[in-house]
Scaffold this motif. Structure first.
Motif, mmCIF file in Angstrom:
data_model
loop_
_atom_site.group_PDB
_atom_site.id
_atom_site.type_symbol
_atom_site.label_atom_id
_atom_site.label_comp_id
_atom_site.label_asym_id
_atom_site.label_seq_id
_atom_site.Cartn_x
_atom_site.Cartn_y
_atom_site.Cartn_z
ATOM 1 N N LYS A 36 -7.043 12.889 12.363
ATOM 2 C CA LYS A 36 -6.824 11.575 12.720
ATOM 3 C C LYS A 36 -8.267 10.820 12.773
ATOM 4 C CE LYS A 36 -2.337 11.356 14.525
ATOM 5 N NZ LYS A 36 -1.603 11.572 15.795
ATOM 6 N N LYS A 37 -9.226 11.896 13.381
ATOM 7 C CA LYS A 37 -10.653 11.508 13.484
ATOM 8 C C LYS A 37 -11.429 11.490 12.106
ATOM 9 C CE LYS A 37 -12.110 14.083 17.550
ATOM 10 N NZ LYS A 37 -12.785 15.174 18.062
ATOM 11 N N GLY A 61 -10.266 -1.590 11.313
ATOM 12 C CA GLY A 61 -11.085 -0.525 10.930
ATOM 13 C C GLY A 61 -10.237 0.605 11.620
ATOM 14 N N THR A 62 -9.169 0.602 12.318
ATOM 15 C CA THR A 62 -8.670 1.692 12.829
ATOM 16 C C THR A 62 -7.086 1.950 12.101
ATOM 17 O OG1 THR A 62 -9.723 1.067 14.907
ATOM 18 C CG2 THR A 62 -7.663 2.561 15.049
ATOM 19 N N LEU A 63 -6.926 3.337 11.961
ATOM 20 C CA LEU A 63 -5.626 3.827 11.459
ATOM 21 C C LEU A 63 -4.538 3.153 11.905
ATOM 22 C CD1 LEU A 63 -5.184 5.895 9.096
ATOM 23 C CD2 LEU A 63 -4.773 7.554 10.852
ATOM 24 N N ASN A 64 -3.763 2.805 11.155
ATOM 25 C CA ASN A 64 -2.382 1.947 11.755
ATOM 26 C C ASN A 64 -1.313 3.080 11.639
ATOM 27 O OD1 ASN A 64 -0.210 0.244 12.204
ATOM 28 N ND2 ASN A 64 -0.710 -1.195 11.070
ATOM 29 N N VAL A 86 -5.329 14.175 2.825
ATOM 30 C CA VAL A 86 -5.888 14.620 4.158
ATOM 31 C C VAL A 86 -6.277 16.056 4.259
ATOM 32 C CG1 VAL A 86 -5.384 14.526 6.557
ATOM 33 C CG2 VAL A 86 -4.774 12.542 5.037
ATOM 34 N N HIS A 87 -5.241 17.042 3.665
ATOM 35 C CA HIS A 87 -5.588 18.555 3.837
ATOM 36 C C HIS A 87 -6.834 18.880 3.432
ATOM 37 C CE1 HIS A 87 -1.684 18.552 6.084
ATOM 38 N NE2 HIS A 87 -0.939 18.472 5.095
ATOM 39 N N PRO A 88 -7.217 18.655 2.248
ATOM 40 C CA PRO A 88 -8.410 19.382 1.881
ATOM 41 C C PRO A 88 -9.647 18.889 2.587
ATOM 42 C CG PRO A 88 -7.112 18.594 -0.058
ATOM 43 C CD PRO A 88 -6.616 17.861 1.309
ATOM 44 N N ALA A 89 -9.593 17.610 3.114
ATOM 45 C CA ALA A 89 -10.690 16.979 4.012
ATOM 46 C C ALA A 89 -10.701 18.130 5.265
ATOM 47 C CB ALA A 89 -10.557 15.762 4.313
ATOM 48 N N VAL A 90 -9.408 18.179 5.777
ATOM 49 C CA VAL A 90 -9.728 18.917 7.107
ATOM 50 C C VAL A 90 -9.781 20.502 6.835
ATOM 51 C CG1 VAL A 90 -8.006 19.963 8.966
ATOM 52 C CG2 VAL A 90 -7.508 17.337 8.082
ATOM 53 N N ARG A 91 -9.420 20.904 5.570
ATOM 54 C CA ARG A 91 -9.890 22.509 5.474
ATOM 55 C C ARG A 91 -11.568 22.745 5.471
ATOM 56 N NH1 ARG A 91 -4.925 23.011 2.656
ATOM 57 N NH2 ARG A 91 -5.667 21.876 0.632
ATOM 58 N N GLU A 92 -12.044 21.436 4.736
ATOM 59 C CA GLU A 92 -13.420 21.385 4.732
ATOM 60 C C GLU A 92 -14.182 21.137 5.885
ATOM 61 O OE1 GLU A 92 -16.780 22.250 2.775
ATOM 62 O OE2 GLU A 92 -14.760 22.258 1.874
#
Length: 194
Positions: A36-37, A61-64, A86-92
Protein backbone atom coordinates in the motif's frame (compact mmCIF):
# COMPACT_ATOMS: atom_id res chain seq x y z
CA UNK A 1 20.35 -14.54 8.30
CA UNK A 2 17.19 -16.54 7.69
CA UNK A 3 14.10 -15.30 5.88
CA UNK A 4 10.92 -16.84 7.18
CA UNK A 5 7.69 -16.54 5.26
CA UNK A 6 4.58 -16.16 7.41
CA UNK A 7 1.23 -16.76 5.78
CA UNK A 8 -2.32 -17.79 6.58
CA UNK A 9 -5.84 -17.09 5.46
CA UNK A 10 -7.69 -13.88 6.21
CA UNK A 11 -8.56 -13.72 9.92
CA UNK A 12 -6.15 -16.51 10.89
CA UNK A 13 -4.16 -14.23 13.22
CA UNK A 14 -0.96 -13.60 11.28
CA UNK A 15 -0.55 -10.19 12.95
CA UNK A 16 -0.68 -11.76 16.41
CA UNK A 17 1.98 -14.28 15.43
CA UNK A 18 4.08 -11.58 13.78
CA UNK A 19 4.07 -9.48 16.97
CA UNK A 20 5.23 -12.49 19.00
CA UNK A 21 8.18 -12.97 16.65
CA UNK A 22 8.94 -9.23 16.93
CA UNK A 23 9.08 -9.60 20.72
CA UNK A 24 11.72 -12.29 20.23
CA UNK A 25 13.90 -9.88 18.23
CA UNK A 26 12.98 -10.75 14.66
CA UNK A 27 12.76 -8.03 12.03
CA UNK A 28 9.39 -8.02 10.28
CA UNK A 29 8.14 -6.98 6.86
CA UNK A 30 4.40 -6.96 6.18
CA UNK A 31 3.87 -7.26 2.44
CA UNK A 32 0.32 -5.82 2.40
CA UNK A 33 1.33 -2.69 4.32
CA UNK A 34 4.45 -2.14 2.24
CA UNK A 35 2.47 -2.75 -0.96
CA UNK A 36 0.00 0.00 0.00
CA UNK A 37 2.88 2.37 0.76
CA UNK A 38 4.44 1.64 -2.62
CA UNK A 39 1.09 2.02 -4.39
CA UNK A 40 0.85 5.52 -2.90
CA UNK A 41 4.45 6.65 -3.43
CA UNK A 42 6.07 4.81 -6.34
CA UNK A 43 5.36 6.93 -9.43
CA UNK A 44 5.93 4.08 -11.88
CA UNK A 45 3.53 1.85 -9.94
CA UNK A 46 0.92 4.61 -9.65
CA UNK A 47 0.97 5.16 -13.41
CA UNK A 48 0.65 1.43 -14.09
CA UNK A 49 -2.32 1.14 -11.72
CA UNK A 50 -4.06 4.14 -13.31
CA UNK A 51 -3.47 2.60 -16.72
CA UNK A 52 -5.04 -0.68 -15.57
CA UNK A 53 -7.93 0.59 -13.42
CA UNK A 54 -8.46 4.16 -14.56
CA UNK A 55 -7.94 7.56 -12.95
CA UNK A 56 -10.54 6.78 -10.24
CA UNK A 57 -8.02 4.39 -8.69
CA UNK A 58 -6.68 7.50 -6.91
CA UNK A 59 -8.53 10.30 -5.14
CA UNK A 60 -6.52 13.42 -4.34
CA UNK A 61 -3.35 11.45 -4.99
CA UNK A 62 -4.25 8.66 -2.57
CA UNK A 63 -5.11 5.07 -3.42
CA UNK A 64 -8.88 4.59 -3.62
CA UNK A 65 -9.11 1.24 -1.83
CA UNK A 66 -12.89 0.96 -2.01
CA UNK A 67 -12.99 1.55 -5.77
CA UNK A 68 -10.14 -0.86 -6.41
CA UNK A 69 -11.64 -3.59 -4.18
CA UNK A 70 -14.97 -3.33 -6.00
CA UNK A 71 -13.24 -3.92 -9.32
CA UNK A 72 -10.67 -6.59 -8.52
CA UNK A 73 -12.83 -8.74 -6.27
CA UNK A 74 -15.37 -9.03 -9.08
CA UNK A 75 -12.92 -9.52 -11.94
CA UNK A 76 -10.26 -12.21 -11.59
CA UNK A 77 -8.34 -10.97 -14.65
CA UNK A 78 -8.07 -7.45 -13.20
CA UNK A 79 -6.98 -8.87 -9.85
CA UNK A 80 -4.29 -10.94 -11.55
CA UNK A 81 -3.16 -7.97 -13.63
CA UNK A 82 -2.94 -5.79 -10.49
CA UNK A 83 -0.98 -8.50 -8.69
CA UNK A 84 1.38 -8.76 -11.65
CA UNK A 85 2.12 -5.05 -11.28
CA UNK A 86 2.37 -4.84 -7.49
CA UNK A 87 4.13 -8.07 -6.49
CA UNK A 88 7.39 -7.45 -8.37
CA UNK A 89 7.62 -3.98 -6.81
CA UNK A 90 7.08 -5.43 -3.32
CA UNK A 91 9.67 -8.17 -3.91
CA UNK A 92 12.21 -5.55 -4.98
CA UNK A 93 11.41 -3.42 -1.93
CA UNK A 94 11.80 -6.47 0.32
CA UNK A 95 15.21 -7.27 -1.15
CA UNK A 96 16.34 -3.77 -0.16
CA UNK A 97 14.86 -4.29 3.33
CA UNK A 98 16.91 -7.50 3.68
CA UNK A 99 20.08 -5.77 2.48
CA UNK A 100 19.62 -3.09 5.15
CA UNK A 101 18.91 -5.56 7.98
CA UNK A 102 21.45 -7.09 10.33
CA UNK A 103 19.30 -9.47 12.37
CA UNK A 104 19.37 -13.25 12.51
CA UNK A 105 15.74 -13.77 11.45
CA UNK A 106 13.46 -11.73 9.20
CA UNK A 107 9.77 -12.56 9.08
CA UNK A 108 8.10 -11.81 5.72
CA UNK A 109 4.34 -11.75 6.30
CA UNK A 110 2.05 -12.13 3.30
CA UNK A 111 -1.50 -13.43 3.05
CA UNK A 112 -0.87 -14.71 -0.47
CA UNK A 113 2.74 -15.81 -0.02
CA UNK A 114 2.39 -18.96 -2.13
CA UNK A 115 0.00 -17.45 -4.65
CA UNK A 116 2.40 -14.57 -5.38
CA UNK A 117 5.45 -16.83 -5.62
CA UNK A 118 7.09 -14.91 -2.78
CA UNK A 119 7.71 -18.17 -0.90
CA UNK A 120 10.71 -18.50 -3.23
CA UNK A 121 12.32 -15.63 -1.26
CA UNK A 122 12.06 -17.57 2.01
CA UNK A 123 14.26 -20.18 3.67
CA UNK A 124 11.31 -21.58 5.61
CA UNK A 125 7.55 -20.94 5.67
CA UNK A 126 5.13 -20.86 8.59
CA UNK A 127 1.39 -21.18 7.98
CA UNK A 128 -1.04 -19.88 10.60
CA UNK A 129 -4.36 -21.69 10.80
CA UNK A 130 -7.50 -21.01 12.81
CA UNK A 131 -10.94 -22.62 12.92
CA UNK A 132 -13.14 -21.21 10.15
CA UNK A 133 -15.87 -19.96 12.52
CA UNK A 134 -13.29 -18.02 14.55
CA UNK A 135 -11.79 -16.48 11.42
CA UNK A 136 -15.19 -15.34 10.16
CA UNK A 137 -16.08 -13.91 13.58
CA UNK A 138 -12.77 -11.99 13.78
CA UNK A 139 -13.15 -10.44 10.32
CA UNK A 140 -16.76 -9.41 10.89
CA UNK A 141 -15.68 -7.65 14.12
CA UNK A 142 -12.51 -6.16 12.61
CA UNK A 143 -13.84 -4.97 9.24
CA UNK A 144 -17.56 -4.53 9.92
CA UNK A 145 -18.51 -6.74 6.97
CA UNK A 146 -21.08 -9.48 6.53
CA UNK A 147 -20.42 -13.22 6.74
CA UNK A 148 -21.10 -13.49 3.01
CA UNK A 149 -18.48 -10.81 2.26
CA UNK A 150 -15.95 -12.65 4.43
CA UNK A 151 -16.59 -15.93 2.63
CA UNK A 152 -16.20 -14.18 -0.75
CA UNK A 153 -12.82 -12.78 0.31
CA UNK A 154 -11.71 -16.22 1.43
CA UNK A 155 -12.43 -17.62 -2.03
CA UNK A 156 -9.59 -15.50 -3.42
CA UNK A 157 -7.01 -17.19 -1.19
CA UNK A 158 -5.46 -20.62 -1.23
CA UNK A 159 -7.21 -22.90 1.28
CA UNK A 160 -5.57 -23.87 4.58
CA UNK A 161 -4.99 -27.48 3.54
CA UNK A 162 -2.85 -26.39 0.59
CA UNK A 163 -0.92 -23.86 2.67
CA UNK A 164 -0.23 -26.42 5.40
CA UNK A 165 1.13 -28.92 2.85
CA UNK A 166 3.58 -26.32 1.52
CA UNK A 167 4.70 -25.02 4.93
CA UNK A 168 7.68 -26.09 7.05
CA UNK A 169 5.87 -25.14 10.27
CA UNK A 170 2.21 -24.70 11.24
CA UNK A 171 0.87 -22.57 14.08
CA UNK A 172 -2.69 -23.19 15.24
CA UNK A 173 -4.00 -19.82 16.43
CA UNK A 174 -7.45 -21.06 17.46
CA UNK A 175 -8.70 -20.05 20.91
CA UNK A 176 -7.85 -23.45 22.43
CA UNK A 177 -4.17 -23.33 21.47
CA UNK A 178 -1.25 -21.46 23.09
CA UNK A 179 0.11 -19.39 20.23
CA UNK A 180 2.94 -17.84 22.26
CA UNK A 181 4.37 -21.26 23.14
CA UNK A 182 4.18 -22.43 19.52
CA UNK A 183 6.01 -19.29 18.33
CA UNK A 184 8.72 -19.71 20.98
CA UNK A 185 9.22 -23.35 20.00
CA UNK A 186 9.58 -22.53 16.30
CA UNK A 187 11.87 -19.59 17.07
CA UNK A 188 14.16 -21.87 19.07
CA UNK A 189 14.27 -24.40 16.24
CA UNK A 190 15.01 -21.67 13.68
CA UNK A 191 17.87 -20.22 15.70
CA UNK A 192 19.51 -23.66 15.82
CA UNK A 193 19.20 -24.36 12.10
CA UNK A 194 22.15 -23.41 9.93
Amino acid sequence: MKIIGLTGGIGSGKTTVLKLFQQLGCATYVADIEAKKLMNTNIKLINQIKQLLGANAYVDGTLNNTYIAEIVFNDKDKLQALNNIVHPAVREDFKQFVENSNVEIIIYEAAILFESGSDALCDFVITVITELDERVERIIKRDGVTKQQVLERMQHQLNDESKVKKANFVINNSYNFNTKTQVATIYNILTKLS
